[in-house]
Motif scaffolding. Structure first.
Motif, mmCIF file in Angstrom:
data_model
loop_
_atom_site.group_PDB
_atom_site.id
_atom_site.type_symbol
_atom_site.label_atom_id
_atom_site.label_comp_id
_atom_site.label_asym_id
_atom_site.label_seq_id
_atom_site.Cartn_x
_atom_site.Cartn_y
_atom_site.Cartn_z
ATOM 1 N N CYS A 17 11.005 0.650 7.169
ATOM 2 C CA CYS A 17 12.978 0.641 6.637
ATOM 3 C C CYS A 17 13.939 1.368 7.060
ATOM 4 O O CYS A 17 15.000 0.778 7.222
ATOM 5 N N HIS A 28 6.567 5.511 4.554
ATOM 6 C CA HIS A 28 6.668 6.148 3.935
ATOM 7 C C HIS A 28 5.998 5.187 2.498
ATOM 8 O O HIS A 28 5.320 4.269 2.877
ATOM 9 N N CYS A 55 6.529 1.921 1.434
ATOM 10 C CA CYS A 55 6.677 0.613 2.540
ATOM 11 C C CYS A 55 5.895 0.482 2.893
ATOM 12 O O CYS A 55 5.970 -1.178 2.782
ATOM 13 N N CYS A 84 10.898 5.813 9.583
ATOM 14 C CA CYS A 84 9.887 4.756 9.085
ATOM 15 C C CYS A 84 9.960 3.540 9.982
ATOM 16 O O CYS A 84 11.628 3.132 9.793
ATOM 17 N N CYS A 144 12.393 6.204 0.867
ATOM 18 C CA CYS A 144 12.731 5.250 1.096
ATOM 19 C C CYS A 144 13.816 4.291 0.259
ATOM 20 O O CYS A 144 14.311 4.757 -0.219
#
Ligand SMILES: [Zn+2]
Ligand SMILES: [Zn+2]
Ligand SMILES: [Zn+2]
Length: 158
Positions: A100, A130, A133, A97, A108
């Motif tokens: 993150c 995500h 996120c 991702c 996440c």
């Protein structure tokens, strides 16, 4: 085993008071024993009677047990229980991702269970994050909602 084998077995069978219809099983037993050179005649009769007795107690289990004991070549396997195992992967065009930096196949930082509980979402720019996120990111944006990777206007891909 000589032809007298069956008669002897029937005699022993009657002596221990088992019903006559069970004798049909003994025909099979005799056939198995005929092909088992190492078992003596007397021993064979003992095993035959023991087998019928066990048959009456627990038919399914003992059938497997006895067949395995008497003839190693004719083993019959019954599946009594099975457990399915499945695995899954997200199919994304990246492994981590961009917000993150955690792998897509994990979740996440706010979540513990990957998969449906922490899904991935795609933007029309084709970047993927995500869901948690990107929602956090979009909420933190004051003016315009942009993809954190390419700065294009963020729109969820249908
Ligand atoms: Zn993330
Ligand atoms: Zn999450
Ligand atoms: Zn983008």
């Amino acid at each position: 085993m000589p032809a007298t084998g069956a008669a002897t077995t029937l005699f022993v069978l009657t002596a221990v008071g088992l019903p006559a219809k069970e004798a049909s099983i003994l025909v099979v037993v005799e056939w198995i024993l005929d092909h088992c050179n190492t078992v003596l005649n007397v021993m064979g009769d003992c095993i035959g009677v023991a087998m019928v007795y066990e048959f009456e107690l627990e038919e399914e289990v003992e059938e497997i047990e006895v067949r395995r004991c008497l003839t190693r070549r004719r083993m019959k396997v019954k599946i009594r229980q099975w457990n399915g195992v499945a695995s899954w992967l997200w199919v994304a065009n990246d492994e981590n991702c961009g917000i993150c930096r955690m792998p897509f196949n994990g979740c996440c930082p706010d979540c513990k269970v990957p998969g449906d509980d922490c899904p991935l979402v795609w933007g029309q720019c084709s970047h993927c994050f995500h869901m948690h996120c990107i929602l956090k990111w979009l909420n933190s944006q004051q003016v315009q909602q942009q993809c954190p990777m390419c700065r294009q206007e963020w729109k969820f891909k249908e």
